[in-house]
Design a protein around this motif. Structure first.
Motif, PDB file in Angstrom:
ATOM      1  N   CYS A 384       8.702  -0.381  -0.319  1.00  0.00           N
ATOM      2  CA  CYS A 384      10.284  -1.378   0.186  1.00  0.00           C
ATOM      3  C   CYS A 384       9.300  -0.931   2.022  1.00  0.00           C
ATOM      4  O   CYS A 384       9.179  -1.810   3.232  1.00  0.00           O
ATOM      5  CB  CYS A 384      11.285  -0.778   0.982  1.00  0.00           C
ATOM      6  SG  CYS A 384      12.460  -1.441  -0.715  1.00  0.00           S
ATOM      7  N   VAL A 385       9.250   0.781   2.500  1.00  0.00           N
ATOM      8  CA  VAL A 385       8.688   0.570   4.111  1.00  0.00           C
ATOM      9  C   VAL A 385       6.871   0.323   4.291  1.00  0.00           C
ATOM     10  O   VAL A 385       7.361  -0.178   5.393  1.00  0.00           O
ATOM     11  CB  VAL A 385       8.630   2.400   4.476  1.00  0.00           C
ATOM     12  CG1 VAL A 385       8.135   2.624   5.494  1.00  0.00           C
ATOM     13  CG2 VAL A 385       9.757   2.606   4.673  1.00  0.00           C
ATOM     14  N   VAL A 386       6.748   0.408   3.184  1.00  0.00           N
ATOM     15  CA  VAL A 386       4.876  -0.369   3.444  1.00  0.00           C
ATOM     16  C   VAL A 386       5.010  -1.819   3.467  1.00  0.00           C
ATOM     17  O   VAL A 386       4.674  -1.979   4.676  1.00  0.00           O
ATOM     18  CB  VAL A 386       4.318   0.207   2.329  1.00  0.00           C
ATOM     19  CG1 VAL A 386       2.872  -0.812   1.997  1.00  0.00           C
ATOM     20  CG2 VAL A 386       4.270   1.380   1.962  1.00  0.00           C
ATOM     21  N   LEU A 387       5.993  -2.307   2.633  1.00  0.00           N
ATOM     22  CA  LEU A 387       6.483  -3.728   2.949  1.00  0.00           C
ATOM     23  C   LEU A 387       6.229  -4.220   3.680  1.00  0.00           C
ATOM     24  O   LEU A 387       6.088  -5.188   4.479  1.00  0.00           O
ATOM     25  CB  LEU A 387       6.055  -4.303   1.142  1.00  0.00           C
ATOM     26  CG  LEU A 387       5.664  -4.114   0.588  1.00  0.00           C
ATOM     27  CD1 LEU A 387       6.544  -5.112  -1.176  1.00  0.00           C
ATOM     28  CD2 LEU A 387       4.100  -4.607   0.675  1.00  0.00           C
ATOM     29  N   ALA A 388       7.578  -3.662   4.294  1.00  0.00           N
ATOM     30  CA  ALA A 388       8.185  -4.066   5.804  1.00  0.00           C
ATOM     31  C   ALA A 388       7.417  -3.939   6.835  1.00  0.00           C
ATOM     32  O   ALA A 388       7.325  -5.339   7.453  1.00  0.00           O
ATOM     33  CB  ALA A 388       9.072  -3.864   5.365  1.00  0.00           C
ATOM     34  N   PHE A 389       6.543  -3.380   6.787  1.00  0.00           N
ATOM     35  CA  PHE A 389       5.848  -3.084   8.240  1.00  0.00           C
ATOM     36  C   PHE A 389       4.289  -3.938   8.006  1.00  0.00           C
ATOM     37  O   PHE A 389       3.579  -3.893   9.041  1.00  0.00           O
ATOM     38  CB  PHE A 389       5.534  -1.766   8.469  1.00  0.00           C
ATOM     39  CG  PHE A 389       6.750  -1.370   9.474  1.00  0.00           C
ATOM     40  CD1 PHE A 389       7.238  -1.158  10.283  1.00  0.00           C
ATOM     41  CD2 PHE A 389       7.423  -0.318   8.428  1.00  0.00           C
ATOM     42  CE1 PHE A 389       7.995  -0.867  11.496  1.00  0.00           C
ATOM     43  CE2 PHE A 389       8.638  -0.042   9.086  1.00  0.00           C
ATOM     44  CZ  PHE A 389       8.731  -0.545  10.401  1.00  0.00           C
ATOM     45  N   ALA A 390       4.683  -4.339   7.057  1.00  0.00           N
ATOM     46  CA  ALA A 390       3.420  -5.018   6.638  1.00  0.00           C
ATOM     47  C   ALA A 390       3.188  -6.881   6.909  1.00  0.00           C
ATOM     48  O   ALA A 390       2.616  -7.127   6.709  1.00  0.00           O
ATOM     49  CB  ALA A 390       2.558  -5.103   5.460  1.00  0.00           C
ATOM     50  N   LEU A 391       4.327  -7.010   7.321  1.00  0.00           N
ATOM     51  CA  LEU A 391       5.082  -8.430   7.359  1.00  0.00           C
ATOM     52  C   LEU A 391       4.102  -8.190   8.830  1.00  0.00           C
ATOM     53  O   LEU A 391       3.933  -7.951   9.790  1.00  0.00           O
ATOM     54  CB  LEU A 391       6.276  -8.438   7.240  1.00  0.00           C
ATOM     55  CG  LEU A 391       7.374  -8.545   6.099  1.00  0.00           C
ATOM     56  CD1 LEU A 391       8.801  -8.347   6.890  1.00  0.00           C
ATOM     57  CD2 LEU A 391       6.743  -9.812   5.682  1.00  0.00           C
ATOM     58  N   PRO A 392       4.547 -10.215   9.667  1.00  0.00           N
ATOM     59  CA  PRO A 392       3.669 -10.267  10.793  1.00  0.00           C
ATOM     60  C   PRO A 392       4.329  -9.766  11.548  1.00  0.00           C
ATOM     61  O   PRO A 392       5.841  -9.643  11.305  1.00  0.00           O
ATOM     62  CB  PRO A 392       4.080 -12.052  10.171  1.00  0.00           C
ATOM     63  CG  PRO A 392       4.253 -12.459   9.302  1.00  0.00           C
ATOM     64  CD  PRO A 392       4.729 -11.029   8.443  1.00  0.00           C
ATOM     65  N   LEU A 393       3.858  -9.930  12.697  1.00  0.00           N
ATOM     66  CA  LEU A 393       4.351  -8.429  13.679  1.00  0.00           C
ATOM     67  C   LEU A 393       5.387  -8.923  14.460  1.00  0.00           C
ATOM     68  O   LEU A 393       6.691  -8.084  14.830  1.00  0.00           O
ATOM     69  CB  LEU A 393       3.145  -8.406  14.750  1.00  0.00           C
ATOM     70  CG  LEU A 393       3.604  -7.606  15.712  1.00  0.00           C
ATOM     71  CD1 LEU A 393       3.983  -6.101  15.800  1.00  0.00           C
ATOM     72  CD2 LEU A 393       2.474  -7.686  17.176  1.00  0.00           C
TER      73      LEU A 393
END
Length: 419
Positions: A384-393
């Motif tokens: 969840c953490v990785v995917l959240a911060f991989a989203l568009p800025l």
């Protein structure tokens, strides 16, 4: 004594939903507009790694589902991770999960309503979106059983449309679809961003957990219903993604504005295009119906604990639904549907929902009885953490600011109560 009146007087909801109803509500939440809209931006991000991104999103979703199922069986009350976080990690984390869910899924409601509008009447998309919100709020107000019945019909129609797309494309389009070498190469960052975008289309299984107070025998029903709904959804998404890639290729899919209509047109079946458009609109309506249902139940739970106005905790004496919470959610979503941009709403919603599930996994990790294997919540939380911060800025920044604002409000309220 009238038991329904007694339940209303205590603010409790009736347990009316079985496994089949719970699975249908989960499918109605997941097999919705996401599969019609998320494939193109995900293919644009991942290129030929689209299926890898789908698999990664499914792994994270599975871990979240198993953690949520165990927690829902242990705490069968409306509110989902708001309740789990409060009971396992403390009041602040429960509040933060509830805040992330309500604001994220309210944005998702607006995105689904706008999807209905853009498919049904593009020139009046916002007006149609508002009308859809009003209509489905009225359906939810009439009772959860009526919502479950309508969801069954919507799921059946959407599955039939997707089956037609897969069948037509793979039978008519095979001769002209040697396109898999077209498109961009996959990168790790692109695959992660695609997984984050595709997670938006998986997130509906939480609706089963948030209805925990209305499910019969929740300790048995919820752990069965969530994995079943997720497994069916993954099978459907995989078939549709493979079909779209086969017909359009990753490059063509990444640039498509309406990927499934483009796929059937490319496969030589233009007569199916209106059917796909109607299916997309109905799918979005199914998602919107279940989303409003879930957000109103979390609002109810937070209102009971006075993190939101306590008046929203009222349960209707006849319909046995949190009617004030449903009406309030409906009004807020209608306003957003009349004013916001659909792409921004989807990105913001994804960030909020991933934060919500990170707290769910952390809560599941603390269970001592009925706990999933330790590795499940660990992978779920990290994913969840990785995917959240991989989203568009822009989505990351907006989501972080709104969640921080919610945390600040909680801190101010706590400080005020001490003085």
């Amino acid at each position: 004594m009238d038991t329904s009146a007694a339940a209303a007087g205590t603010g409790e909801l009736k347990r009316r939903l079985g496994v089949f109803d719970a699975v249908m509500i989960g499918l109605g939440s997941m097999i919705g507009a996401g599969i019609f809209a998320a494939l193109a931006p995900a293919a644009g991000a991942a290129g030929s790694g689209l299926l890898l991104g789908l698999a990664l999103a499914a792994v994270v979703a599975y871990c979240n589902a198993m953690s949520s199922a165990r927690l829902a069986a242990r705490y069968p009350a409306s509110g989902g991770t708001y309740v789990y976080g409060r009971e396992r990690l403390g009041a602040f984390w429960g509040y933060l999960a509830g805040w992330a869910f309500v604001v994220g899924k309210t944005a998702s409601c607006a995105a689904m309503a706008l999807t209905v509008g853009f498919y049904m009447w593009p020139d009046q998309a916002h007006a149609v979106a508002v009308a859809a919100v009003v209509a489905l709020t009225a359906v939810n107000y009439a009772g959860v059983q009526k919502s479950a019945l309508l969801t069954r019909g919507i799921v059946a129609v959407v599955l039939a449309v997707l089956a037609a797309v897969v069948t037509v494309c793979l039978t008519r389009g095979v001769a002209d679809t040697a396109r898999l070498d077209i498109g961009t190469d996959a990168t790790a960052g692109g695959v992660l961003q695609a997984a984050g975008l595709l997670f938006f289309a998986f997130a509906g299984y939480a609706r089963i957990a948030t209805l925990g107070e209305e499910v019969r025998d929740p300790a048995r029903t919820i752990p069965r219903a969530i994995p079943i709904a997720l497994g069916i959804t993954l099978a459907v998404y995989s078939a549709v993604a493979i079909t779209a890639l086969t017909v359009l290729g990753p490059g063509g899919l990444g640039h498509a504005t309406a990927p499934l209509t483009d796929a059937v047109r490319t496969a030589g079946a233009p007569a199916l295009v209106p059917v796909v458009r109607v299916g997309a609109a109905i799918a979005a309506l199914g998602s919107l119906l279940a989303l409003i249902l879930g957000v109103s139940r979390t609002t109810l739970a937070m209102a009971r604990d006075r993190h939101l106005p306590h008046a929203l905790a009222a349960v209707h004496p006849r319909f046995q639904v949190p009617h004030r919470a449903e009406l309030t959610v409906g009004v807020v979503v209608a306003v957003l549907a009349a004013t916001v941009d659909v792409r921004g709403a989807i990105g913001f919603s994804s960030f909020g929902v991933l934060a919500y599930y990170a707290i769910a996994n952390a809560s599941a990790f603390t269970l001592t009885e009925g706990r999933p294997p330790r590795i499940v919540p660990v992978i779920g939380a990290a994913g969840c953490v990785v995917l959240a911060f991989a989203l568009p800025l822009a989505s990351v920044l907006t989501g972080a600011v709104v969640i921080a604002f919610g945390a600040a409000v909680y801190g101010l309220r706590k400080a005020a109560t001490r003085t």
